[in-house]
Motif scaffolding. Structure first.
Motif, PDB file in Angstrom:
ATOM      1  N   PRO A 418      43.598  23.903  40.633  1.00 20.20           N
ATOM      2  CA  PRO A 418      43.712  23.290  41.957  1.00 20.20           C
ATOM      3  C   PRO A 418      44.772  24.039  42.760  1.00 20.20           C
ATOM      4  N   LEU A 419      44.802  23.793  44.053  1.00 18.25           N
ATOM      5  CA  LEU A 419      45.752  24.484  44.925  1.00 18.25           C
ATOM      6  C   LEU A 419      47.176  24.089  44.566  1.00 18.25           C
ATOM      7  N   GLU A 420      48.041  25.096  44.351  1.00 16.20           N
ATOM      8  CA  GLU A 420      49.412  24.847  43.880  1.00 16.20           C
ATOM      9  C   GLU A 420      50.424  25.180  44.974  1.00 16.20           C
ATOM     10  N   LEU A 421      50.450  24.369  46.020  1.00 15.23           N
ATOM     11  CA  LEU A 421      51.424  24.566  47.096  1.00 15.23           C
ATOM     12  C   LEU A 421      52.812  24.136  46.648  1.00 15.23           C
ATOM     13  N   ASP A 422      53.823  24.864  47.101  1.00 22.78           N
ATOM     14  CA  ASP A 422      55.210  24.532  46.784  1.00 22.78           C
ATOM     15  C   ASP A 422      55.936  24.237  48.094  1.00 22.78           C
ATOM     16  N   LEU A 423      55.854  22.990  48.535  1.00 22.63           N
ATOM     17  CA  LEU A 423      56.469  22.571  49.793  1.00 22.63           C
ATOM     18  C   LEU A 423      57.330  21.340  49.525  1.00 22.63           C
ATOM     19  N   PRO A 424      58.628  21.526  49.343  1.00 24.31           N
ATOM     20  CA  PRO A 424      59.513  20.392  49.037  1.00 24.31           C
ATOM     21  C   PRO A 424      59.418  19.306  50.112  1.00 24.31           C
ATOM     22  N   GLU A 425      59.459  18.066  49.677  1.00 22.28           N
ATOM     23  CA  GLU A 425      59.368  16.928  50.590  1.00 22.28           C
ATOM     24  C   GLU A 425      60.766  16.516  51.031  1.00 22.28           C
ATOM     25  N   ARG A 426      60.935  16.412  52.360  1.00 22.71           N
ATOM     26  CA  ARG A 426      62.236  15.989  52.891  1.00 22.71           C
ATOM     27  C   ARG A 426      62.458  14.499  52.687  1.00 22.71           C
ATOM     28  N   GLN A 427      63.706  14.148  52.501  1.00 20.07           N
ATOM     29  CA  GLN A 427      64.070  12.738  52.347  1.00 20.07           C
ATOM     30  C   GLN A 427      65.238  12.432  53.276  1.00 20.07           C
ATOM     31  N   ILE A 428      65.007  11.529  54.227  1.00 20.18           N
ATOM     32  CA  ILE A 428      66.057  11.105  55.155  1.00 20.18           C
ATOM     33  C   ILE A 428      66.848   9.991  54.473  1.00 20.18           C
ATOM     34  N   VAL A 429      68.144  10.220  54.269  1.00 24.81           N
ATOM     35  CA  VAL A 429      68.991   9.233  53.600  1.00 24.81           C
ATOM     36  C   VAL A 429      69.783   8.471  54.660  1.00 24.81           C
ATOM     37  N   LEU A 430      69.630   7.134  54.660  1.00 23.46           N
ATOM     38  CA  LEU A 430      70.292   6.277  55.647  1.00 23.46           C
ATOM     39  C   LEU A 430      71.357   5.421  54.988  1.00 23.46           C
ATOM     40  N   ASP A 431      72.379   5.077  55.769  1.00 24.48           N
ATOM     41  CA  ASP A 431      73.360   4.114  55.264  1.00 24.48           C
ATOM     42  C   ASP A 431      72.889   2.707  55.618  1.00 24.48           C
ATOM     43  N   GLU A 432      73.706   1.697  55.306  1.00 29.03           N
ATOM     44  CA  GLU A 432      73.288   0.310  55.518  1.00 29.03           C
ATOM     45  C   GLU A 432      73.064  -0.005  56.994  1.00 29.03           C
ATOM     46  N   ALA A 433      73.755   0.727  57.881  1.00 28.17           N
ATOM     47  CA  ALA A 433      73.600   0.489  59.313  1.00 28.17           C
ATOM     48  C   ALA A 433      72.378   1.197  59.876  1.00 28.17           C
ATOM     49  N   GLY A 434      71.733   2.053  59.063  1.00 24.68           N
ATOM     50  CA  GLY A 434      70.555   2.787  59.525  1.00 24.68           C
ATOM     51  C   GLY A 434      70.871   4.149  60.084  1.00 24.68           C
ATOM     52  N   GLU A 435      72.134   4.596  59.950  1.00 27.24           N
ATOM     53  CA  GLU A 435      72.516   5.936  60.410  1.00 27.24           C
ATOM     54  C   GLU A 435      72.163   6.963  59.342  1.00 27.24           C
ATOM     55  N   VAL A 436      71.772   8.183  59.788  1.00 25.17           N
ATOM     56  CA  VAL A 436      71.441   9.249  58.851  1.00 25.17           C
ATOM     57  C   VAL A 436      72.722   9.793  58.228  1.00 25.17           C
ATOM     58  N   THR A 437      72.795   9.759  56.920  1.00 29.76           N
ATOM     59  CA  THR A 437      73.963  10.310  56.229  1.00 29.76           C
ATOM     60  C   THR A 437      73.697  11.701  55.683  1.00 29.76           C
ATOM     61  N   SER A 438      72.444  11.994  55.342  1.00 28.43           N
ATOM     62  CA  SER A 438      72.106  13.332  54.840  1.00 28.43           C
ATOM     63  C   SER A 438      70.606  13.524  54.893  1.00 28.43           C
ATOM     64  N   VAL A 439      70.210  14.794  54.805  1.00 35.69           N
ATOM     65  CA  VAL A 439      68.801  15.163  54.715  1.00 35.69           C
ATOM     66  C   VAL A 439      68.646  15.940  53.420  1.00 35.69           C
ATOM     67  N   ASP A 440      67.941  15.348  52.472  1.00 36.14           N
ATOM     68  CA  ASP A 440      67.779  15.966  51.159  1.00 36.14           C
ATOM     69  C   ASP A 440      66.328  16.398  50.964  1.00 36.14           C
ATOM     70  N   PHE A 441      66.114  17.179  49.932  1.00 35.25           N
ATOM     71  CA  PHE A 441      64.759  17.527  49.527  1.00 35.25           C
ATOM     72  C   PHE A 441      64.515  16.895  48.171  1.00 35.25           C
ATOM     73  N   LYS A 442      63.439  16.105  48.095  1.00 34.08           N
ATOM     74  CA  LYS A 442      63.160  15.365  46.871  1.00 34.08           C
ATOM     75  C   LYS A 442      62.906  16.313  45.703  1.00 34.08           C
ATOM     76  N   GLU A 443      63.538  15.991  44.589  1.00 31.76           N
ATOM     77  CA  GLU A 443      63.351  16.798  43.391  1.00 31.76           C
ATOM     78  C   GLU A 443      62.024  16.431  42.737  1.00 31.76           C
ATOM     79  N   ARG A 444      61.241  17.456  42.378  1.00 34.84           N
ATOM     80  CA  ARG A 444      59.957  17.228  41.712  1.00 34.84           C
ATOM     81  C   ARG A 444      60.171  17.264  40.212  1.00 34.84           C
TER      82      ARG A 444
END
Length: 751
Positions: A418-444
């Motif tokens: 099957p097609l083996e694309l390697d495109l990491p998925e971004r993960q927006i990390v929010l604090d309790e107030a809903g503010e962005v604290t970091s932008v990570d890439f999900k580990e596979r």
């Protein structure tokens, strides 16, 4: 003297002859001539004043009826897929008539809100009052407007939040709906253009403070029309549900099934198990179980729950919230396979060989009880040697056999290619107030891949069983890439020093070889993105056209009925095929399969766009504090508007407008997907390593604007000294001629 008819006779005649209602036609019908016409005119005026007839231009009609030709508005299809219309003008005292639309071949498809001119035929004694045939469509449904309201002396304006929209909307006085200056609002188009040619809008909802962190997903929900509130009758129906018992089911509670999901999962719709096969004819093989929540036991065809689920099509996921397909009473409770709780399932038992090839499979409708609800990370740590106390007793009987079976499935996957694309998925990390604290890439992790492989095989089994039993279903279809897109991918590969074979039937293995060539090189991300862009969009269809990306002939979605309506349809098809009960695929479901396929394919795309827009807005909010800084990246797109750059660290896409590329004019070459300098002949292409200065970050729209400073380490002339927004100088005279000559020379060299 001519005898005049009574008012009752006139009224009855108008009702019986709706197409002959002018004063002349009425006079002719009753033999009224000469001076008696004056008396007829008086009687018609009296009837109009009494509300017994309605005058429209030169015709009269009963206000409790509709004229034979009327303007209609399309309503949403009902549970049976029938389309009803709403009259735009109804003056009767009784209930609004039901009007069934009867399309003919060649009629354009109607969506909810479309307006049309239709010819009506009364149908006394039928379920509907009229049937309608289209004369012509007048206007398609106007979408809603979401934006920031700015109050003015009379009324105000709406500044749309949609990225790329430069058109304001005028809000006339009286159409503000109490909105305050600076509020986020939702509005609908309202009438002809106003001053300065701007369209008018009427505010329909006030959405609050646009700068509030959790307003980001709210914008997307309203902008794309995603239903985020369940009707009261749907909530009531869900909350009346009771847990399904063992009656009519197979008892699977002895099986040590477990669920493996994200740490923050609210719903758990799949459980897995692998057991070494003790059959001597299958050395090294496994018996696999995949048990899926039996949503069909609760969501019955044509119920309120079913209609709402079909309307939504799927759940939509944002960083701060989920808009579910089903109410929480089902998605988070009765249909969720929680630990140590009996739950209704449809399970598939699969026997695979040591090399991962499937030998047999069969389906069961049963009752299971999960041994543990496990996060991906905890399972992976255990396999890597860090075993938690609760996983200790499960390692030899559950966890290690799962990974051993996954190893076998991996060997089968490698053979299938099957097609083996390697495109990491971004993960927006929010604090309790809903503010962005970091932008990570999900580990596979292998734990993720393990579940994916089990689910793919279960989906194949569902499709194969229903095909064998000749039961209607919805396939998940992914067709081969368009030849033109393949040619563009081939050119990108060649520009990167890579090759994609030509002149043969395309297979995923060919694309995988290209991806392998790019592995570890600077062009790796570019080639993966370009390959993804060359692919067609997957969709649902009652006909089977195969799944190109997975290299599978038969594929249907079966494993996520809590969040996808397609899977619920497949569950009902399995119930029908096995004769498990009255809650299987109904005849209405079968008749609606084509319409359902289109509906849920559309809602899936709607969710994808809304999720992407929300991510863009969160990224813009996160980068707003970085305006003025220099950021590295790669050119990910070329257009007449300029170059798109994927920024390092966040993966956000910033637009570098033509005016912000160097100190000369650049020309767009569509064929080679490059920008060519009019003076220097400099070529900027896809994948080029660049340095940009971030000039604008607009959290409301999600837009990022940058200036190009360097390409492959070479500085762009004048870029650092020019103010943002100031255009480059236009080449003149001999310099312009030389620039065009260089451009032609570069093009010849690339051919």
């Amino acid at each position: 003297m001519t005898d005049l008819p009574s008012k009752a006779q006139i009224r009855d005649w108008i009702a019986q002859h709706p197409q002959e209602t002018t004063k002349r036609e009425i006079a002719k019908a009753f033999g009224i001539k000469g001076a008696a016409r004056i008396d007829l005119k008086r009687m018609l005026k009296e009837l109009e004043a009494e509300g017994v007839v309605l005058k429209s231009r030169k015709t009269f009609r009963d206000p409790e009826t509709l004229p034979p030709v009327s303007v209609m508005q399309a309503l949403a299809p009902d549970a049976s897929g029938d389309l009803y219309l709403k009259p735009m003008e109804w003056h009767g005292q009784g209930a609004e008539p039901r009007i069934l639309f009867q399309p003919r071949d060649g009629d354009p498809a109607l969506a909810e809100g479309d307006r049309l001119l239709a010819r009506l035929t009364a149908t006394p004694g039928e379920e509907q009052d009229y049937t309608a045939r289209m004369i012509r469509r007048i206007a398609q449904a106007a979408g809603s407007v979401v934006g920031i309201y700015r109050k003015e002396a009379e009324g105000g304006r709406i500044l749309p939040v949609e990225k790329g929209s430069s058109r304001d909307w005028l809000v006339p006085a009286g159409a503000e709906n109490g909105a305050r200056d600076g509020e986020l609002v939702e509005a609908e188009p309202a009438g002809p253009k106003g001053r300065m040619g701007l369209p008018k809008a009427r505010i329909t909802a006030r959405l609050g403070d646009p700068s509030a962190p959790r307003a980001v997903s709210l914008i997307a929900i309203h902008e794309h029309g995603i239903p985020d509130r369940f009707p009261a009758e749907v909530i009531d129906e869900a909350e009346r549900m009771k847990p399904v018992g063992l009656k009519g089911r197979e008892d699977l509670r002895h099986l040590p099934l477990v669920t493996i999901d994200p740490t923050d999962a609210r719903d758990r719709d799949d459980a897995v198990l692998a057991i070494p096969d003790d059959d001597p004819d299958n050395p090294g093989g496994f018996v696999l179980w995949v048990a899926i929540a039996d949503v069909a036991a609760y969501v019955k065809p044509q119920s309120d729950l079913d209609r709402e689920a079909r309307k939504r099509g799927n759940s939509t996921y944002f960083p701060d919230r989920v808009v579910p397909m089903l109410p929480d009473a089902l998605s988070g409770d009765l249909c969720s396979l929680h630990e140590a709780v009996p739950r209704a399932v449809i399970a598939v038992r699969m026997v695979i060989e040591a090399e991962g090839r499937k030998r047999t499979h069969d389906f069961h409708r049963g009752l299971m009880e999960s041994r543990a609800s496990l996060p991906y990370e905890e399972v992976q740590r255990a396999m890597d040697g860090e075993v938690s106390d609760r996983l200790g007793p499960l390692m030899e009987t559950v966890i290690r056999p799962l990974y051993a079976a996954y190893g076998a499935l991996t060997r089968a996957r490698e053979a299938r290619q099957p097609l083996e694309l390697d495109l990491p998925e971004r993960q927006i990390v929010l604090d309790e107030a809903g503010e962005v604290t970091s932008v990570d890439f999900k580990e596979r992790l292998d734990a993720h891949r393990l579940i994916e492989e089990f689910m793919v095989l279960a989906n194949v089994c569902a499709a194969e069983t229903l095909i064998a039993k000749k039961t209607p279903l919805l396939f998940r279809v992914h067709e081969e890439p368009d030849p033109e897109k393949l040619d563009a991918l081939r050119e990108t590969a060649q520009a990167s020093g890579l090759t994609l074979a030509k002149g043969q039937v395309l297979q995923t293995s060919h694309l995988n070889r290209l991806l392998k060539q790019a592995e570890g090189k600077d062009e790796q991300e570019l080639i993966n993105l370009s390959t993804l862009r060359a692919m067609t969009q997957a969709y649902y269809n009652p006909e089977n056209f195969g799944h190109f990306g997975l290299a599978l002939r038969n594929y249907a979605h079966f494993t996520s009925p809590i969040r996808r309506y397609s899977d619920l349809i497949v569950h009902r098809a399995l119930i029908r095929a096995h004769g498990w009960g009255e809650d299987g695929l109904s005849e209405v479901d079968v008749e609606m399969l084509d319409a359902t396929a289109k509906q849920i394919s559309d809602t899936e795309r709607r969710s994808m766009v809304a999720e992407r827009d929300t991510t863009d807005r969160y990224l813009a909010a996160y980068l707003s504090s970085h305006v003025g800084t220099e950021i590295g990246g790669r050119v990910s797109g070329i257009s007449r508007a300029g170059a798109f750059v994927k920024l390092d660290g966040t993966g956000a896409d910033a637009l570098v407008p033509m005016r912000a590329i160097g100190d000369e004019y650049f020309h767009y070459d569509r064929d080679s997907q490059t920008l060519i300098g009019g003076d220097s002949g400099r070529v900027i292409g896809l994948g080029a390593r660049v340095l940009v200065r971030l000039d604008e970050a607009a959290p409301i729209s999600g837009g990022l604007i940058a200036t190009l400073l360097e390409v492959e380490g070479d500085a762009m002339a004048g870029a650092r000294t020019r103010r943002p927004g100031k255009p480059p100088k236009r080449a003149k005279g001999r310099a312009a001629h030389a620039g065009r000559a260089k451009e032609r020379k570069v093009r010849r060299r690339r051919q």
